[in-house]
Design an enzyme around this catalytic site. Structure first.
Site, PDB file in Angstrom:
ATOM      1  N   LYS A 177      -1.629   4.823  -1.601  1.00 28.32           N
ATOM      2  CA  LYS A 177      -1.511   3.438  -2.223  1.00 28.32           C
ATOM      3  C   LYS A 177      -0.847   2.803  -0.876  1.00 28.32           C
ATOM      4  CE  LYS A 177       0.193   0.580  -3.939  1.00 28.32           C
ATOM      5  NZ  LYS A 177       1.070  -0.496  -2.747  1.00 28.32           N
ATOM      6  N   GLY A 230       9.609   4.962  -1.911  1.00 26.73           N
ATOM      7  CA  GLY A 230      10.443   3.214  -1.758  1.00 26.73           C
ATOM      8  C   GLY A 230      11.665   3.589  -2.685  1.00 26.73           C
ATOM      9  N   SER A 231      11.648   1.898  -4.002  1.00 25.62           N
ATOM     10  CA  SER A 231      13.178   1.613  -4.249  1.00 25.62           C
ATOM     11  C   SER A 231      13.706   2.477  -5.141  1.00 25.62           C
ATOM     12  CB  SER A 231      13.581  -0.254  -3.899  1.00 25.62           C
ATOM     13  OG  SER A 231      12.433   0.193  -5.498  1.00 25.62           O
ATOM     14  N   GLY A 235      11.102   4.334  -7.667  1.00 24.98           N
ATOM     15  CA  GLY A 235      11.285   5.254  -8.415  1.00 24.98           C
ATOM     16  C   GLY A 235      10.796   5.803  -9.494  1.00 24.98           C
ATOM     17  N   GLU A 386      22.185  -1.317  -1.152  1.00 25.97           N
ATOM     18  CA  GLU A 386      21.636  -1.335  -0.427  1.00 25.97           C
ATOM     19  C   GLU A 386      21.783  -2.623   0.385  1.00 25.97           C
ATOM     20  OE1 GLU A 386      17.470   0.883  -0.596  1.00 25.97           O
ATOM     21  OE2 GLU A 386      18.244   1.072   1.382  1.00 25.97           O
TER      22      GLU A 386
HETATM   23  P1  NAD Z   1       9.255  -0.282  -3.517  1.00 31.52           P
HETATM   24  O1  NAD Z   1       9.464   0.347  -4.761  1.00 31.52           O
HETATM   25  O2  NAD Z   1       9.264  -2.198  -3.404  1.00 31.52           O
HETATM   26  O3  NAD Z   1       6.912  -0.500  -2.783  1.00 31.52           O
HETATM   27  C1  NAD Z   1       6.880   0.913  -2.529  1.00 31.52           C
HETATM   28  C2  NAD Z   1       5.606   1.219  -3.070  1.00 31.52           C
HETATM   29  O4  NAD Z   1       5.846   1.549  -4.556  1.00 31.52           O
HETATM   30  C3  NAD Z   1       4.516  -0.330  -2.169  1.00 31.52           C
HETATM   31  O5  NAD Z   1       3.766   0.343  -2.205  1.00 31.52           O
HETATM   32  C4  NAD Z   1       4.693  -0.459  -4.258  1.00 31.52           C
HETATM   33  O6  NAD Z   1       3.379  -0.975  -3.873  1.00 31.52           O
HETATM   34  C5  NAD Z   1       4.073   0.712  -4.851  1.00 31.52           C
HETATM   35  N1  NAD Z   1       5.402  -0.017  -6.699  1.00 31.52           N
HETATM   36  C6  NAD Z   1       5.693  -0.836  -6.630  1.00 31.52           C
HETATM   37  N2  NAD Z   1       6.046  -0.826  -8.259  1.00 31.52           N
HETATM   38  C7  NAD Z   1       5.079   0.205  -8.331  1.00 31.52           C
HETATM   39  C8  NAD Z   1       5.168   0.787 -10.072  1.00 31.52           C
HETATM   40  N3  NAD Z   1       5.479   0.297 -10.692  1.00 31.52           N
HETATM   41  N4  NAD Z   1       4.243   1.574  -9.400  1.00 31.52           N
HETATM   42  C9  NAD Z   1       3.606   2.674  -8.519  1.00 31.52           C
HETATM   43  N5  NAD Z   1       3.970   2.076  -7.471  1.00 31.52           N
HETATM   44  C10 NAD Z   1       4.903   0.831  -7.537  1.00 31.52           C
HETATM   45  O7  NAD Z   1       9.833  -0.186  -1.923  1.00 31.52           O
HETATM   46  P2  NAD Z   1       9.695  -0.886  -0.866  1.00 31.52           P
HETATM   47  O8  NAD Z   1      10.406  -2.253  -1.615  1.00 31.52           O
HETATM   48  O9  NAD Z   1       8.432  -1.340  -0.830  1.00 31.52           O
HETATM   49  O10 NAD Z   1      11.269  -1.074   0.150  1.00 31.52           O
HETATM   50  C11 NAD Z   1      11.782  -0.669   0.659  1.00 31.52           C
HETATM   51  C12 NAD Z   1      12.457   0.651  -0.344  1.00 31.52           C
HETATM   52  O11 NAD Z   1      12.047   1.974  -0.584  1.00 31.52           O
HETATM   53  C13 NAD Z   1      14.113   0.441  -0.167  1.00 31.52           C
HETATM   54  O12 NAD Z   1      15.093   0.711  -1.017  1.00 31.52           O
HETATM   55  C14 NAD Z   1      14.573   1.555   0.951  1.00 31.52           C
HETATM   56  O13 NAD Z   1      15.471   2.323   0.759  1.00 31.52           O
HETATM   57  C15 NAD Z   1      13.424   2.966   0.238  1.00 31.52           C
HETATM   58  N6  NAD Z   1      12.585   3.263   1.737  1.00 31.52           N
HETATM   59  C16 NAD Z   1      13.133   4.780   1.498  1.00 31.52           C
HETATM   60  C17 NAD Z   1      12.560   5.666   2.403  1.00 31.52           C
HETATM   61  C18 NAD Z   1      13.134   7.486   2.037  1.00 31.52           C
HETATM   62  O14 NAD Z   1      12.434   7.874   3.071  1.00 31.52           O
HETATM   63  N7  NAD Z   1      13.735   7.673   1.497  1.00 31.52           N
HETATM   64  C19 NAD Z   1      12.041   5.542   3.600  1.00 31.52           C
HETATM   65  C20 NAD Z   1      12.051   4.199   3.232  1.00 31.52           C
HETATM   66  C21 NAD Z   1      12.125   3.095   2.645  1.00 31.52           C
END
Ligand code: NAD
Length: 484
Positions: A177, A230-231, A235, A386
């Site tokens: 995704k 992601g966030s 998570g 963050e």
């Molecule tokens: P996000 O959590 O908003 O989105 C990440 C992904 O999750 C996107 O594809 C989004 O469409 C999907 N998503 C959103 N809501 C969802 C749900 N309810 N169910 C399933 N999928 C869903 O994060 P972002 O804003 O895209 O990325 C930034 C964040 O990611 C920051 O907090 C950053 O620290 C973190 N990040 C971590 C790493 C790591 O390796 N630890 C790497 C990159 C980014």
């Protein structure tokens, strides 16, 4: 296909298809212009992709193959990315904002994952367990089946490569995704898989809203394993969905990572760590060095150096920045930039001082000046949460124990660093810092070979290195009673 392609589709079961949820505009954050539209998947599209992956898994197409052959195909995907590097890099810069040279580095990094895990495919071996003369017993590592991978917008190419390469090397079929802000570059993974000879349905790539397609994928009953980057709030939602289906997940979440700089640190060398640690990808890096905790005796000198590093960067459209150098591009969106400036304003209200930067550029595009904040104390929002932008917070300490307490004093624990010429001090810090990886005297030391992941709210499970392979397989024990 180039950035001029007006409409990009999802890739399900070997075909390029429209999305049931319509289309989404993809914007160049450096200009605010729409550069393309992308198909948006709905829950029915997700279901089709999962069923396609499941069929491939059940067919044995990936598991019956000799692992060394599968590994060769994984490696071929990396070479495909390198063969299309210029095209992918332009698209990545236009959808994400990073300078063109940073995009090229990202594609090199992505290709490295395919090379590394392609090489590892044949090393996933079980063991034989002695049970006496009447039995023969051995273990095997079986792929989970359908691996779902949910990708963030900051490194859409590298993050997909990281999970996809290890999942395919171990024989899983995958549904990706892609992020709704930066979906375009993920198309090359579908093309690379087909070019490498993977069957239709082995690699499905779809873009959709997190709340719709992402949630449908995370909660799908036929998904056997989930990797999420992601966030923290997302998570938690994904771990909850995985728990309902009793499937494992790997969570790579955010961070508020700190570098402890002792009075005996080499500050000339440390300027380079500042440059890469907080201003690479405009600070939109989960393992960014967003806090420096410096011994009070070197505080003023370090602050001057941080300010000069920040001011040395030329900020502007990534597409005009092809050569590696002191440049920074746009953030991914106006909303992310405004979130960062909002946090800077609140930090000032709480008593921090903007030593440099802190404002958006007076031009179109999601640009933020490289920023350094001084007078930050551990309790402030800016020290706890963050920013995910080019904003460095400088704090100071008196004793070694205090430095470690401050570094460990957030909910996160992704990475941490210590800068000193005293081996004892470095070793003590490495032992006491609460983080998945500790850098000594070089931020980001490590590579595709070294395990990466967090403690606390930074997540669990490890990507990269040999450790990551075990996320994608489960142990099966086979015991044979020998007739005697
Ligand atoms: P996000 O959590 O908003 O989105 C990440 C992904 O999750 C996107 O594809 C989004 O469409 C999907 N998503 C959103 N809501 C969802 C749900 N309810 N169910 C399933 N999928 C869903 O994060 P972002 O804003 O895209 O990325 C930034 C964040 O990611 C920051 O907090 C950053 O620290 C973190 N990040 C971590 C790493 C790591 O390796 N630890 C790497 C990159 C980014």
């Amino acid at each position: 296909m180039t950035e001029h392609t007006p409409y990009w589709q999802n890739h399900i079961d070997g075909a390029w298809v429209d999305g049931g949820a319509g289309r989404i505009d993809v914007t160049d954050p450096a200009t605010g212009d729409t550069i393309a539209r992308h198909a948006l998947a709905d829950a029915a599209d997700v279901d089709r992709a999962v069923q396609a992956a499941r069929r491939v898994h059940l067919s044995g197409a990936l598991t019956a193959m000799r692992p060394i052959e599968r590994g060769r195909m994984v490696q071929a995907m990396g070479r495909y990315l390198l063969d299309h590097k210029d095209e992918i890099a332009r698209t990545l810069t236009l959808e994400q904002g990073k300078p063109l040279w940073e995009s090229r580095i990202e594609i090199d990094g992505a290709a490295l994952y395919f090379e590394y895990y392609g090489n590892q495919a044949s090393t996933v071996e079980g063991r034989s367990i002695p049970l006496g003369a009447d039995y023969m017993d051995w273990t095997e590592y079986a792929p989970f089946g359908v691996s779902a991978q949910i990708i963030p917008w900051n490194y859409p190419v590298e993050m997909t490569a990281r999970s996809l390469s290890a999942a395919l090397a171990t024989g899983n079929a995958c549904v990706i995704k892609s992020p709704e802000l930066t979906p375009l570059t993920n198309a090359w993974f579908a093309r690379a898989a087909l070019a490498a000879g993977f069957p239709a349905g082995a690699v499905n790539v779809l873009c959709g809203l997190g709340s719709e397609a992402g949630a449908a994928l995370a909660s799908h009953r036929d998904v056997n394993q989930i990797v999420f980057t992601g966030s923290v709030p997302t998570g938690i939602a994904i771990a909850t969905a995985a728990a309902r289906n009793v499937v494992p997940c790997v969570l790579e979440l955010g961070g508020k990572s700190a570098a402890i700089v002792h009075e005996d640190a080499d500050l000339d060398a440390f300027e380079n760590d500042i440059r890469w640690g907080i201003y690479f990808n405009a600070g939109q890096v989960c393992s960014a060095m967003s806090r420096i905790i410096v011994h009070e005796s070197r505080h003023d000198e370090l602050l001057d150096r941080a300010v000069s590093v920040a001011r040395s960067l030329s900020v502007g459209p990534g597409i005009d920045r092809p050569e590696a150098g002191a440049t920074m591009g746009a953030m991914v969106s106006d909303a992310q930039r405004d979130r960062a400036t909002g946090m800077v304003t609140r930090a000032e209200e709480q008593g921090a001082r903007v030593a440099t930067g802190g404002r958006k550029l007076n031009r179109a595009g999601a640009f933020l000046e490289p920023t350094v904040l001084s007078g930050v104390t551990p309790d402030m929002e800016i020290a706890q949460h963050e920013v995910f932008g080019p904003v460095l917070s400088v704090l100071s300490f008196r004793t070694e124990a205090e430095a470690i307490d401050i570094a460990n004093g957030t909910d996160y624990g992704l990475v941490a660093g210590v800068f000193t010429s005293d081996l004892g001090r470095a070793t003590r810090a490495a032992r006491h810092l609460r983080a998945g990886q500790v850098f000594v005297n070089e931020w980001y030391a490590g590579g595709v070979e070294t395990p990466f992941g967090g403690v606390g709210k930074s997540g669990y499970g490890r990507e990269k290195g040999r450790e990551a392979l075990w996320n994608y397989v489960q142990t099966k024990n086979i015991a044979i009673r020998l007739k005697g």
